[in-house]
Design an enzyme around this catalytic site. Structure first.
Site, short mmCIF file in Angstrom:
data_model
loop_
_atom_site.label_atom_id
_atom_site.label_comp_id
_atom_site.label_asym_id
_atom_site.label_seq_id
_atom_site.Cartn_x
_atom_site.Cartn_y
_atom_site.Cartn_z
N LYS A 258 0.72 -1.23 -0.01
CA LYS A 258 -0.07 0.00 -0.05
C LYS A 258 0.70 1.19 -0.09
CE LYS A 258 -1.80 1.52 4.22
NZ LYS A 258 -1.69 2.80 4.54
N ASN A 259 1.92 1.27 0.85
CA ASN A 259 2.64 2.59 1.02
C ASN A 259 3.78 2.81 0.07
OD1 ASN A 259 0.90 2.95 3.11
ND2 ASN A 259 2.38 2.60 4.78
N CYS B 236 -5.76 7.40 9.19
CA CYS B 236 -6.13 6.87 10.08
C CYS B 236 -5.99 7.72 11.57
CB CYS B 236 -5.41 5.59 10.72
SG CYS B 236 -5.89 4.28 9.52
N ARG C 232 -0.71 13.58 14.34
CA ARG C 232 -0.13 13.63 12.87
C ARG C 232 0.12 15.01 12.42
NH1 ARG C 232 -2.39 8.58 9.81
NH2 ARG C 232 -0.27 8.05 9.16
N ASP D 5 3.31 -0.34 12.60
CA ASP D 5 2.12 -0.84 11.90
C ASP D 5 1.83 -2.44 12.34
OD1 ASP D 5 1.95 1.47 10.87
OD2 ASP D 5 2.80 0.98 9.08
N ARG E 115 -9.58 -0.54 3.39
CA ARG E 115 -8.78 0.62 2.80
C ARG E 115 -7.23 -0.02 2.72
NH1 ARG E 115 -6.15 4.55 4.98
NH2 ARG E 115 -6.86 4.40 7.20
#
Ligand code: EPU
Length: 436
Positions: free
Chosen positions: A25-26, A121, A126, A310, A417
């Site tokens: 994903k990243n 999220c 953040r 994560d 997601r």
């Protein structure tokens, strides 16, 4: 992609079989954004079918880019030569972390940019101060207005010294520096494998990037437009791999992971082995099962190559099954334990505190609940809980798979997601899980 928002899980079966790990994903979403720097189409292979990719597609299409995604072939074509707008605004109420990364490419293309503040999220404050820092250092004028940031100026190389190894800020600085005049030095840069892949992508397209002995990144600005003439294959998603590895150990099954590189997951594999996993390597795959009675372990999260933030959610579930007390010290995000309250609804008894003990003090000491005490063994009994964020989603699913009674989880959108076909993959491994 599945659209329902609730999950029903009947636990009790060990998970066994093979999982093909999907593209990261990243990396995928970052390369989609980086495509905005190129004067050619970009072809991506091994693209995962996840919500975050859809959100990023919408963001780019809204700017005028063409995005063609073939989920069946896991390929995507992004053509950002047709970009018409300089406003990176999410079209639906779904957001992610990518909008701010468009600042550099849009400034290069238009000399100005308007960027909606990123979502994603809710795992802490953040803030965007590090992004503001590199953009200002590169000569950009910035105005914050409500939910948007307005940027204007010509990118000029400079030295950027980050006080913290931020993944997003490192990536954003790279994208802004590629065409900046002169040299940009990024000190204390983050070093995640997905960042290395971004650098490889930019180098293949013609940019000049090097590391020094301190692992600081030097970018020599180029004036010739970046161009790619071959497809780029996305690496396997290390968080997805570790999620399934933890599910194998927790459920006392055996899962063969295909499509993941060992060197990206050295630290969490060792943690699993210390807890009680058997890990077998062959040329193509890594197979994880339980070796002996699970033992407690203290784990601290930190930037790569240390143990990633994560992973801690899935480890919390594995450690809850061990006899004895483990601690998880979360030092990356300031509010990443909301899911423990939800695990407690399913039978867990996790506790969180503001102290760092038994670890050394970190920047969150006495400020945030960031240390979890896991006094095992725990027994999950099912019930109802809400998924609070993406990685929490997999941890809660694991608790459901270990429960004696059915588990109902709301907000399944978080799972979809970031995990590619999780229901199909888990079902193939023997899980009884459905959306509805
Ligand atoms: N930070 C600041 N100021 C900034 C930027 C970051 O204080 O301007 C702080 C953050 O608040 C956080 C720490 O720095 O406390 C690390 O944040 P980082 O910028 O590294 O995170 P990110 O880029 O927002 C990415 C991943 C996250 C992953 C983190 C850390 C993406 C889209 N997200 O987020 O992945 O947890 O790096 O490795 O790349 C996930 O996949 O579930 C996920 C949350």
């Amino acid at each position: 992609m599945e659209t329902q928002d609730r999950l029903l899980i009947h636990g009790g079966t060990p998970l066994s079989g093979t999982v093909r790990i999907s593209g990261a994903k990243n990396e995928t979403t970052k390369l989609m954004v980086a495509s905005a720097l190129l004067d050619s189409e970009v072809v991506l292979e091994n693209v995962p079918h996840i919500g975050d990719v859809d959100i990023t597609s919408e963001l780019l299409q809204n700017l005028g880019a063409t995005v063609h995604y073939s989920p069946d072939k896991a390929t995507m074509r992004v053509d950002a030569r047709s970009l018409k707008k300089h406003e990176a605004i999410y079209v639906s109420n779904r957001g992610n972390r990518l909008s701010i990364l468009l600042a550099g490419p849009l400034l290069y293309r238009f000399g100005q940019a308007v960027v909606q503040k990123p979502g994603g999220c809710k795992i802490g404050d953040r803030p965007l101060d590090l992004h503001i820092h590199y953009l200002r250092a590169l000569g950009i004028t910035i105005e914050e207005e409500g939910n948007v940031i307005k940027l204007r100026g010509t990118l000029r190389g400079n030295t950027i010294a980050f006080p913290y190894k931020s993944v997003g800020a490192t990536e954003g600085a790279l994208l802004a520096a590629v065409y900046a005049s002169g040299e940009t030095v990024i000190k204390n840069a983050a070093n995640e494998p997905e960042i290395t892949e971004q650098i490889k992508f930019l180098q293949r397209a013609g940019s000049l990037i090097e590391y020094d002995a301190n692992q600081d990144i030097h970018v020599h600005g180029v004036s010739r437009p970046l161009h790619l003439d071959h497809p780029i294959t996305i690496i396997g998603d290390r968080v997805e791999a570790i999620s399934y590895a933890c599910a194998a150990v927790a459920s006392n099954g055996s899962i063969r992971l295909e499509g993941i590189q060992q060197h990206q997951i050295i630290t969490p594999l060792t943690a699993l082995r210390q807890i009680g996993a058997r890990i077998a390597f062959d040329g193509k795959a890594i197979t994880i099962s339980r070796d002996h009675t699970l033992k407690p372990l203290n784990v601290e999260t930190d930037p790569y190559p240390a143990f990633a933030t994560d992973y801690q959610q899935m480890f919390a579930v594995v450690l809850s099954l061990a006899s004895g007390t483990s601690y998880i010290h979360e030092t990356v995000h300031d509010n990443r334990f909301a899911y423990l309250g939800q695990l407690n609804k399913l039978g867990g008894h996790f506790e969180v505190s503001e102290t760092c003990k038994p670890f050394a003090n970190c920047r969150f000491s006495s400020l945030h609940n960031h240390t979890a005490k896991i006094a095992g063994p725990m027994q999950f009994h099912g019930g109802m809980a809400e998924i609070t964020d993406l990685r929490a989603a997999f941890a809660l699913v694991m608790a459901g798979l270990l429960s004696s009674q059915p588990t109902h989880l709301s907000e399944a959108n978080h799972l979809l997601r970031g995990y590619d076909h999780p229901i199909e993959k888990l079902t193939r491994l023997g899980a009884r899980i459905e959306l509805g």
